[in-house]
Write an enzyme that holds these catalytic residues in place. Structure first.
Site, PDB file in Angstrom:
ATOM      1  N   GLU A  14       7.400 119.271   2.012  1.00 28.20           N
ATOM      2  CA  GLU A  14       7.997 120.277   3.143  1.00 28.20           C
ATOM      3  C   GLU A  14       9.418 119.770   2.975  1.00 28.20           C
ATOM      4  O   GLU A  14       9.797 118.547   2.658  1.00 28.20           O
ATOM      5  CB  GLU A  14       7.208 120.279   4.308  1.00 28.20           C
ATOM      6  CG  GLU A  14       7.188 118.603   5.032  1.00 28.20           C
ATOM      7  CD  GLU A  14       6.417 118.781   6.150  1.00 28.20           C
ATOM      8  OE1 GLU A  14       6.435 119.719   6.933  1.00 28.20           O
ATOM      9  OE2 GLU A  14       6.060 117.610   6.647  1.00 28.20           O
ATOM     10  N   CYS A  61       6.904 116.726  11.657  1.00 26.56           N
ATOM     11  CA  CYS A  61       6.417 116.695  10.267  1.00 26.56           C
ATOM     12  C   CYS A  61       5.122 117.229  10.146  1.00 26.56           C
ATOM     13  O   CYS A  61       4.358 117.281  11.024  1.00 26.56           O
ATOM     14  CB  CYS A  61       6.410 115.374   9.690  1.00 26.56           C
ATOM     15  SG  CYS A  61       5.981 115.264   7.833  1.00 26.56           S
ATOM     16  N   CYS A  64       3.361 113.404   7.665  1.00 25.34           N
ATOM     17  CA  CYS A  64       3.475 112.158   8.255  1.00 25.34           C
ATOM     18  C   CYS A  64       3.388 112.414   9.797  1.00 25.34           C
ATOM     19  O   CYS A  64       3.959 111.698  10.596  1.00 25.34           O
ATOM     20  CB  CYS A  64       4.444 111.036   8.197  1.00 25.34           C
ATOM     21  SG  CYS A  64       5.936 111.895   8.720  1.00 25.34           S
ATOM     22  N   HIS A  68       4.577 109.632  14.165  1.00 25.62           N
ATOM     23  CA  HIS A  68       5.519 109.957  15.147  1.00 25.62           C
ATOM     24  C   HIS A  68       4.901 109.717  16.423  1.00 25.62           C
ATOM     25  O   HIS A  68       5.698 109.465  17.451  1.00 25.62           O
ATOM     26  CB  HIS A  68       6.254 111.399  14.783  1.00 25.62           C
ATOM     27  CG  HIS A  68       6.994 111.334  13.541  1.00 25.62           C
ATOM     28  ND1 HIS A  68       8.230 110.878  13.652  1.00 25.62           N
ATOM     29  CD2 HIS A  68       6.837 112.086  12.459  1.00 25.62           C
ATOM     30  CE1 HIS A  68       8.899 111.117  12.321  1.00 25.62           C
ATOM     31  NE2 HIS A  68       8.070 111.861  11.870  1.00 25.62           N
ATOM     32  N   ARG A 482       7.152 106.382   4.221  1.00 27.95           N
ATOM     33  CA  ARG A 482       8.467 106.452   3.716  1.00 27.95           C
ATOM     34  C   ARG A 482       9.313 105.192   4.342  1.00 27.95           C
ATOM     35  O   ARG A 482      10.338 105.361   3.891  1.00 27.95           O
ATOM     36  CB  ARG A 482       8.817 107.917   3.576  1.00 27.95           C
ATOM     37  CG  ARG A 482       7.979 108.905   2.862  1.00 27.95           C
ATOM     38  CD  ARG A 482       8.294 110.284   3.178  1.00 27.95           C
ATOM     39  NE  ARG A 482       7.329 110.952   2.527  1.00 27.95           N
ATOM     40  CZ  ARG A 482       5.880 111.217   2.801  1.00 27.95           C
ATOM     41  NH1 ARG A 482       5.619 110.391   3.894  1.00 27.95           N
ATOM     42  NH2 ARG A 482       4.954 111.687   2.190  1.00 27.95           N
ATOM     43  N   SER A 505      13.040 109.064   5.951  1.00 30.60           N
ATOM     44  CA  SER A 505      13.946 109.955   5.286  1.00 30.60           C
ATOM     45  C   SER A 505      15.282 110.620   5.925  1.00 30.60           C
ATOM     46  O   SER A 505      16.165 110.771   4.924  1.00 30.60           O
ATOM     47  CB  SER A 505      13.179 111.375   5.054  1.00 30.60           C
ATOM     48  OG  SER A 505      12.081 111.040   4.030  1.00 30.60           O
ATOM     49  N   CYS A 549      10.813 113.515   2.531  1.00 32.83           N
ATOM     50  CA  CYS A 549      10.320 114.439   3.630  1.00 32.83           C
ATOM     51  C   CYS A 549      11.520 114.861   4.327  1.00 32.83           C
ATOM     52  O   CYS A 549      12.003 114.116   4.967  1.00 32.83           O
ATOM     53  CB  CYS A 549       9.152 113.717   4.227  1.00 32.83           C
ATOM     54  SG  CYS A 549       8.808 115.199   5.514  1.00 32.83           S
ATOM     55  N   CYS A 552      10.946 115.634   8.289  1.00 34.59           N
ATOM     56  CA  CYS A 552      11.332 114.602   8.746  1.00 34.59           C
ATOM     57  C   CYS A 552      12.703 114.170   9.022  1.00 34.59           C
ATOM     58  O   CYS A 552      12.934 113.953  10.115  1.00 34.59           O
ATOM     59  CB  CYS A 552      10.386 113.508   8.175  1.00 34.59           C
ATOM     60  SG  CYS A 552       8.888 113.053   8.752  1.00 34.59           S
TER      61      CYS A 552
HETATM   62 NI1  NFC Z   1       7.803 113.822   7.027  1.00 35.88          NI
HETATM   63 FE1  NFC Z   1       7.860 111.005   7.442  1.00 35.88          FE
HETATM   64  C1  NFC Z   1       9.588 110.716   6.704  1.00 35.88           C
HETATM   65  C2  NFC Z   1       7.249 109.477   6.799  1.00 35.88           C
HETATM   66  O1  NFC Z   1      10.348 110.060   6.023  1.00 35.88           O
HETATM   67  N1  NFC Z   1       6.769 108.831   6.079  1.00 35.88           N
HETATM   68  O2  NFC Z   1       8.621 109.153   9.937  1.00 35.88           O
HETATM   69  C3  NFC Z   1       8.238 109.924   8.908  1.00 35.88           C
HETATM   70  O3  NFC Z   1       7.159 112.180   6.182  1.00 35.88           O
HETATM   71  O4  NFC Z   1       6.529 112.221   5.555  1.00 35.88           O
END
Ligand code: NFC
Length: 555
Positions: A14, A61, A64, A68, A482, A505, A549, A552
């Site tokens: 995404e 997101c 992931c 969060h 990530r 990200s 991502c 995010c």
């Molecule tokens: Ni959406 Fe996330 C992004 C992760 O960087 N890992 O914290 C969030 O995503 O996939």
């Protein structure tokens, strides 16, 4: 002569990532990373109950999601000085380990493999030779000639329909694909296999979190999942057995398929150990506490910073040194854009009235992205599996050093090759292995607690807002798939006064800052060879090695 090209969209998951690159004599000499969709979820948290923050932030997101929850809950717990019970620590570690392992398997096979694996070439492979190759690198039982012939026939039938779905518009036949047909067929077989495996692994979230995506059992102060045998829907012996089976499946697949595939594919692409190095600064908040009440000294993946690729020094992390710039992002700070703001003072504004999308080319001399530019002491930092492995390796983490040496010896290279596109992809595999192995010990500890009659999963002491201070602020961290994820909250009179997230990200995909330092994606592209500007496969390789991502990143 210099030429500018654009790849948009570039993500396989995404979010909207656009890369513009300037190419001279077949190499990238400059690059710009942009996200073209606004989100603004931080703004809708203001005024809400801090205990509800995680329900909203999970929606940053669709991939992931649970990470969060973790960071939001921890920032509220930090603000209100709440300690969680040991069972909550273990259940959180298990949920997060499952998230990382599943996410990394999906990344390797479904989001990144096709940058290295040519599906069309797999159609020419000899199934018997493929079987021999597979058996020479692993004991995984599905490796017979018939198995690979069956896969090849399935792919041929699929190609024959003319509806290629996710395999459409790829750069099949590109000169940068180096695998022989048999290695391509083996990888395609495991691509299909991994679709089933990842679906199984994430059942762990259904058991411990009630659902996925967006598991529902996180709670400020602990977890809302009973382990007491007298409770309805408690984690009982049957559920523990199911969890054990699923973690074992994840481990077996990682040991017998993912790691052998990673090493086999990497051996054909060792030139990518010299490409994509990036900013050379690495940041980890660290995570997976190994004992009850433990702070950063208890983390399985240690906290630390490496600057300028210097593995002889691991520096401490001080979250107060983090700022976000918007000088090149489509926002304006009330006090002007020359300064970065610490997230406790952070702003996600709509004040900027200059040009925004749509456009033909980004205005790369001005603002050009919805991603902010995070900096640590004004330096761009790479976050993610490579940062975690490097910080742990340089900190003397024995299990990390053992797997890193095993992989490096297999490839006949030294640790300096880790600073690269290939290193990023390899580090992700190594940490999948470590987490898949470690998770079983957390499950053992949880079972042991239950066996000793320790059932507490939630600390209800500060649940009542009447017990909170009038004003409080907190920082919550997590090592998401990530990379380093931070949430910051300011609470005033029981409500959220400000909420800001700096997401993995965001660190990696962010644009330039007021000091004109490139972000990690941008810097990693410098020097990358591009054989054919009309088919910039090499850009995909380096950018996908970060596992972008953008939903995010902008949040
Ligand atoms: Ni959406 Fe996330 C992004 C992760 O960087 N890992 O914290 C969030 O995503 O996939």
């Amino acid at each position: 002569m210099a030429q500018k090209i654009v790849v948009d969209p570039i993500t396989r998951i995404e979010g909207h990532l656009r890369i513009e690159a300037k190419i001279e004599n077949g190499r990238i000499v400059d690059a710009w990373s942009s996200s073209t969709a606004f989100r603004g979820i931080e703004t809708i948290l203001k005024g809400r109950d801090p205990r509800d923050a995680h329900h909203f932030t999970q929606r940053f997101c669709g991939v992931c999601t649970t990470v969060h929850s973790m960071a939001s809950i921890r920032c509220v717990e930090d603000a209100l000085k709440i300690q969680i019970p040991d069972n909550a620590r273990l259940i959180r570690n298990l949920i997060m380990a499952a998230q990382n392992v599943q996410d990394h398997i999906i990344h390797f096979y479904h989001l990144h493999a096709l940058d290295w694996v040519d599906i069309v070439s797999a159609l020419e492979a000899d199934p018997a030779a493929t079987s021999k190759l597979a058996q020479s690198i692993s004991d995984y039982p599905k490796s017979s000639t018939d198995y690979f012939r069956g896969i090849q026939e399935r792919v041929k039938a699929f190609a024959g329909t003319g509806r290629l779905g996710p395999f459409q518009n790829a750069y099949w036949g590109h000169s940068a694909y180096k695998l022989p047909p048999e290695a391509n067929l083996m990888a395609v077989a495991h691509y299909l296999e991994a679709l089933d495996i990842q679906r199984e692994i994430i059942k762990i979230h259904a058991i411990l979190g009630s659902k996925n995506p967006h598991p529902q059992t996180f709670l400020v102060g602990g977890m809302a999942i009973p382990v007491d045998p007298d409770s309805q829907n408690a984690i009982n012996a049957d559920r523990i057995a199911q969890l054990r089976r699923l973690f074992r499946l994840a481990r077996t697949f990682t040991e017998q398929v993912y790691i052998p595939d990673l090493l086999a594919v990497a051996s054909f692409y060792t030139d990518w150990a010299g490409i994509g190095a990036g900013v050379g600064n690495y940041l980890c908040f660290g995570d997976f506490p190994l004992y009850e009440g433990g702070g950063k000294e208890s983390y399985y993946f240690p906290q630390g910073i490496i600057l300028g690729r210097d593995l002889s020094r691991v520096l401490p992390v001080d979250q107060q040194k983090i700022t976000e710039y918007v000088s090149r992002s489509w926002y304006t700070y009330a006090g002007g854009d020359a300064r970065g703001l610490h997230p406790w003072q952070g702003e996600t504004s709509h004040r900027y009235t200059g040009p925004k999308p749509p456009y033909e080319w980004l205005d790369t001399d001005a603002k050009y992205s919805w991603v902010k530019a995070p900096r640590y002491e004004d330096q761009p930092m790479e976050v993610g599996p490579l940062a975690r492995i490097l910080v742990a390796y340089a900190s003397g983490h024995q299990e990390v050093q053992a797997v890193a040496h095993f992989a490096l010896n297999k490839l006949g290279v030294g640790p300096e090759v880790l600073f690269s596109t290939l290193g990023r992809t390899a580090a992700r595999g190594l940490e999948t292995l470590l987490l898949a192995q470690k998770a079983e010990t957390w499950l053992d500890q949880l079972t042991d607690n239950m066996g000793r009659g320790i059932y507490e999963v939630h600390n209800g002491e500060k649940w009542d807002p009447a017990s909170w201070p009038r004003e409080a602020q907190g920082f919550g961290y997590h090592e998401a798939p990530r990379g380093a994820l931070g949430h910051w909250i300011r609470i005033e009179r029981g409500a959220i006064a400000n909420f800001q997230a700096v997401v993995p990200s965001t660190w990696n995909a962010g644009p330039r800052c007021a000091n004109n330092h490139r972000g990690p994606y941008e810097e990693a592209l410098i020097g990358t060879p591009v054989a054919d500007e009309k088919q910039p496969l090499e850009i995909l390789r380096t950018i996908h090695s970060f596992d972008p991502c953008l939903a995010c990143a902008v949040h």
